[in-house]
Enzyme design. Structure first.
Site, PDB file in Angstrom:
ATOM      1  N   TYR A 279       0.851  -1.202   0.000  1.00  7.29           N
ATOM      2  CA  TYR A 279       0.000   0.000   0.000  1.00  7.29           C
ATOM      3  C   TYR A 279       0.881   1.245   0.000  1.00  7.29           C
ATOM      4  CZ  TYR A 279      -4.425   2.441   0.826  1.00  7.29           C
ATOM      5  OH  TYR A 279      -5.547   3.216   0.695  1.00  7.29           O
ATOM      6  N   TYR A 327      -1.308   4.940 -10.370  1.00  3.24           N
ATOM      7  CA  TYR A 327      -2.316   4.178 -11.127  1.00  3.24           C
ATOM      8  C   TYR A 327      -3.731   4.607 -10.733  1.00  3.24           C
ATOM      9  CZ  TYR A 327      -5.340  -0.092 -10.904  1.00  3.24           C
ATOM     10  OH  TYR A 327      -6.369  -0.983 -10.882  1.00  3.24           O
TER      11      TYR A 327
END
Lengths: 392, 136
Positions: A279, A327
């Protein structure tokens, strides 16, 4: 003891990403669920467990079940922030091992970019009343406090933090669905506006809309599915605090607990890991996580990333979709870590030696990847959940 | 001007905020393990003991971490740049606060309590801020 019934990810999908004012959190989850089930060759009727997390309803699992027209036998609305979906994998796997369910559907959706809700001050209730009145922008300010302490303790530089964003962008260049694909340099990160010192704009994740879904199935259903199952080998979750002022050590996250525990439960070691999905809410998140997981010694993760070891061609490819930094990042990013790791382990990009939209430029398949470590972080470094996945 | 986020005072936090209005920092101490506790609660987070008693803090501490905020939301957007710090109080608990006064602080610096308002608005609350001890 008889061997436990195994669980595997058999379908994954994103919904539309970026800015989606024509969608709701519910339609995003429906679209992603439909695509993930179709990929697996399953139908909604096969699903007996529903898992979701969000703050868009007083009981998201109920709202979503009604919308999808489901009466599931097993409901899980565990919300521990962005790592919720790694926790859901663990819970779904446990339910499958226990024989409670055969097929689990895990979903997420967010319209935070269209809603422009991220970062708005909320009324200070319960423990939040001791932090909200001072005006720290959340969550970025909390991560900035961690970064400042980390740099102070280990002499780490802003350049080393920036390397994480540069590595992510190198991968994003190979992902046609990435929000930002143009190359960036360390100098670009340092020249971007300061948000909360020492974090610059390019140290921070994107703010996008989007959704995703993951289908998990019991071993006895694997012969029915259309994809190559990706086995859930191990899982662990924990929390260390909810308010950043109550984090015991700003340089050590719950990954120090969940990383080793998930690897042990999977029966593997750090050396067996071929691929990382970490993450990356902020550049600092990645450095602290790599160290707490045990892939780097304290203070050394920046140099590890700077040496190109997590970038394309490196020995430990990380965030091969471009991550939350480049992204997509619709508020709670954890489900997208699972989607990318699954696709890599299945070899989905192997038939794309070139980028689909840019012939002649390399694709993103990590050749030979058999084992992935997926690590979610939620809140303000508050919760962590680690999942170990392997090719079947 | 955008509203400040409201502080929802409850039965457990009322003594703390009442103290702030008097310029005091009120913590708790556990009778069982003798450790200081903040924020206030009915069980000790160190030993689960239920004997929590009031403890008046000296109002001094050390900066554990700090950030200068350049982009903030709502009413705070007009206050940038400002400094938020995590303060290790001498009693052994950590709290978030705002650094006020002209003297900037670094990690490890000594700081002292200064109860003040961060905003001129009539409903702006009194808050337990801190200022640098050196040069103050």
């Amino acid at each position: 003891m008889s061997p436990r019934r195994r669980a595997a990810i058999v379908g994954v999908a994103e919904s539309e990403l970026g800015r989606t004012p024509h969608l709701t959190v519910l339609s995003q989850q429906a679209r992603a669920s439909s695509a993930a089930l179709a990929e697996a060759g399953l139908t909604l009727g096969d699903v007996d467990g529903l898992f979701t997390a969000g703050n868009w309803s007083w009981a998201p699992a109920l709202t979503l079940a009604e919308y999808l027209g489901m009466h599931p036998d097993h409901l899980d609305g565990t919300n521990i922030g962005g790592s919720s979906f790694e926790a859901h994998i663990g819970h779904a796997t446990a339910a499958i091992e226990a024989g409670l369910i055969d097929v689990a559907l895990i979903t997420y959706g967010s319209t935070q970019r269209s809603d422009r809700t991220r970062g708005r001050p909320r009324p200070g209730t319960l423990t939040e009343q001791y932090e909200q009145p001072f005006g720290l922008p959340q969550p970025v300010g909390a991560y900035a406090l961690a970064a400042a302490r980390y740099m102070h303790e280990y002499g780490v530089t802003s350049e080393e933090l920036a390397e994480v964003a540069v590595s992510a962008r190198q991968w994003a260049a190979r992902n046609p669905r990435a929000y930002h694909r143009d190359p960036i340099t360390v100098a670009d990160v340092l020249a971007s506006p300061l948000i909360a010192e020492p974090l610059h704009k390019l140290d921070c994740c994107l703010v996008t809309d989007g959704g995703g879904a993951v289908v998990v199935a019991a071993e006895d259903r694997w012969q029915d599915v259309a994809t190559r199952p990706v086995v859930v080998r191990g899982h662990a979750e924990t929390t260390t605090h909810t308010s950043i002022s109550q984090m015991p050590d700003l340089t050590v996250t719950g990954a120090a607990r969940t990383g080793p525990l998930a690897l042990e439960r999977a029966g593997v070691t750090h050396e067996d890991v071929d691929l990382l999905a970490i993450y990356d809410s902020f550049t600092i998140t990645v450095l602290l996580t790599l160290e707490s997981l045990g892939f780097c010694k304290p203070g050394e993760a920046g140099r590890f990333v700077a040496a190109g070891r997590t970038a394309p061609g490196g020995e430990l490819p990380m965030n091969t979709n471009g991550g939350g930094l480049s992204y997509t990042h619709p508020g709670m990013y954890g489900i997208f870590l699972l989607i990318e790791a699954t696709r890599q382990l299945r070899g989905d990009f192997r038939d794309q030696p070139d980028q689909p939209d840019q012939p002649g430029r390399p694709g993103r398949q990590v050749e030979g990847a058999e084992l992935a470590l997926v690590h979610g972080t939620g809140g303000v470094l508050s919760s962590t959940s680690t999942v170990v996945l392997s090719r079947s | 001007m955008p509203d400040l986020p409201s502080i929802v005072i409850d039965a457990e936090s009322k003594p703390f905020w009442d103290g702030v209005a008097l310029g005091e920092l009120r913590l708790q101490r556990c009778r069982d393990c003798a450790r200081a506790v903040f924020p206030a609660r009915v069980v000790c987070p160190h030993c689960f003991g239920e004997g929590l008693e009031p403890l008046l803090a000296a109002g001094t501490g050390t900066v554990y971490s700090k950030t200068v905020v350049h982009r903030a939301f709502g009413a705070f957007a007009e206050q940038v740049p400002f400094t938020i710090a995590l303060i290790d109080l001498d009693e052994g608990v950590r709290m978030m606060s705002r650094i006020v006064g002209e003297t900037p602080v670094a990690i490890g610096d000594r700081v002292r309590l200064r109860v003040t308002r961060l905003d001129d608005a009539p409903d702006a609350p009194q808050l337990p801020c801190f200022r640098a001890e050196v040069g103050a």
